[in-house]
Scaffold this motif. Structure first.
Motif: not given
Lengths: 339, 147
Positions: A3-8, A187-192, A216-221, A253-255
């Protein structure tokens, strides 16, 4: 079905299962703090082979065979194998796996390949396209040095930001059902690319990709770093990890407290040759398939984000003065499946 | 908001450690000096054996090249170079190492396309620009009658 969550991000609703895993390492890895978690360690860096390339192929083959053994399966039970490595045209994978007769999906994501293979395999299994697959990647210090840098015996000095390519392979068997751990999200990554040109500072080149994928992951989920026991990056090393913290803080965001890096785990911290940390496809693959999945197996870790990072340059692009793009793929591994 | 490349460059410079210039210079001085002292010792020994200055100098170079090639083959030279840095790179021993190391490494691709073709992969540029600059110097010296 995913199931797609958000864009990524994809939620893998059937929670593909990691049935078994195996890690194979060389001499230096056998002297490191994770040695006890490896399945096979060989004191001979050539693994009894004539060339470094053959040695690396051997690493992959041994990792796959060991993982299949542990799952009680044979190559004929496997429907797809997702494999990759760092060498030109991915020959470590193709030569290592050519006798197995398993339908082969070759992947290239530089050092991010293990997470990429987990994500792609997870999607295949979750969608019902396969119920038994294998994921494997490898790297070898000597084959990587001669392709990307200098001959082994050349007397040069390594810069403090450089990283040491791991001689290891990690492989795992993924099945439709089982006891876990499970692949829950990917989450499949974008090229940065933020303009780093120094091929001896790959941590800095890859950190922006890691930050983007995590965001992307935090935003989507709708999750936060506190939702997980551990956020593990592939091989950012000391420099890349520091930069990742700063990039995440830039976005509020603090990780740091939840984060560790495979490149900082596999060798003793006081090893002078390693400089900024370990790297290579085999780094994140072998740390995942030894230490991390063992810790998940005994429930010391229950929910982790495994995010391998890759620097997507070639020797040609570096010589032509191009900056180094990075990519990071993320999988959420958990001991509980979706209900 | 996304970080710009120049902001990231600043951040990277703060975080990335630099090579220790003072320490590297001291080690290069000591190890490079040691190699040159061995060279002097060899020259004096050859002179002592009754050779002419020209012969002794040539034989010293040949001896140092041989020792460095042997140490490269024995997997020792690169370990000295880890500490010596420029001290092991600049003397003629570094040149020897830069030819022997690829010769050993690329033997697996065969004697022609491997060993033969790749032998000068590091030393090649040194030869090209070394010889070119010596020709330019020679022309200038000739035109201005400096000799």
């Amino acid at each position: 079905m995913p199931t797609r969550l958000g864009k990524y991000t994809l939620r893998l609703d059937n929670s593909p299962n990691i049935a078994s895993f195996a890690a194979v390492g060389g001499k230096k890895e056998g002297e490191g703090p994770l040695a006890d978690f490896f399945d096979i360690l060989c004191d001979d860096t050539s693994f009894g082979e004539q060339t470094w390339e053959k040695a690396e192929s051997r690493l992959q083959k041994d990792a796959v065979n060991k993982a299949l053994d542990k799952a009680g399966l044979s190559p004929s039970d496997i429907q797809y194998i997702f494999a990759g490595d760092l060498l030109n045209q991915c020959t470590s994978s193709t030569y290592g796996l050519r006798d197995m007769g398993i339908p082969f999906v070759g992947l290239y994501g530089a050092c991010s390949t293990m997470a990429e293979s987990l994500a792609v395999s997870g999607i295949f299994v979750d969608a019902g396209a396969a119920d038994k697959t294998v994921c494997v990647t490898s790297s070898h210090f000597c084959s990587a040095e001669r392709q990307f840098r200098f001959p082994l015996e050349y007397g040069g000095q390594r810069t403090p930001t450089s990283q040491w390519t791991v001689t290891a392979a990690g492989g795992l068997v993924m099945t439709k059902d089982g006891e876990g751990p499970y692949v829950r999200q990917a989450t499949i990554g974008t090229i940065e690319d933020l303009g780093i040109k120094d091929a001896n500072n790959m941590g800095a080149a890859m950190a922006p990709a890691a930050a983007a994928t995590l965001q992307h992951f935090f935003e989507d989920t709708g999750t936060t770093p506190e939702s997980f026991d551990l956020i593990v990056t592939g091989d950012l090393g000391q420099v890349g990890s520091e930069l990742l913290y700063d990039l995440m803080r830039h976005d509020g965001v603090e990780i740091q407290k939840r984060h560790t890096d495979c490149g900082l785990l596999i060798y003793p911290p006081d090893d002078k040759d390693v400089k900024a940390g370990a790297s290579g496809c085999g780094c994140s693959a072998s740390v995942l398939c030894s230490y991390l999945l063992n810790k998940m197996g005994n429930r010391e870790l229950n929910d982790i984000l495994f995010m391998a990072t890759g620097a997507l340059m070639s020797t040609t692009s570096v010589q032509q003065g191009e900056s180094i793009p990075g990519v990071a793929h993320l999988v959420h591994l958990s001991n509980t499946k979706w209900q | 908001m996304k970080m710009t490349a120049s902001e990231y460059d600043r951040l990277n410079k703060q975080v990335s450690p630099n090579s220790s210039v003072v320490k590297n210079c001291i080690f290069a001085f000591l190890i490079g000096g040691l190699i040159c002292t061995i060279g002097e010792f060899l020259t004096n020994s050859f002179l002592h054996m009754g050779m002419l200055q020209r012969e002794a100098a040539a034989l010293t170079s040949v001896s140092l090249i041989f020792i460095a090639a042997l140490l490269t083959g024995l997997n020792v030279y690169d370990n000295i170079a880890k500490f010596g840095g420029a001290g092991t790179l600049v003397p003629i021993t570094g040149f020897s190492n830069s030819i022997v190391a690829p010769a050993l490494e690329f033997k697996s691709e065969g004697f022609v396309l491997g060993l033969g073709a790749k032998m000068f992969i590091i030393a090649g540029p040194v030869l090209v620009y070394g010889i070119t600059s010596s020709v330019v110097y020679g022309v200038i010296a000739f035109l201005f009658k400096l000799y």
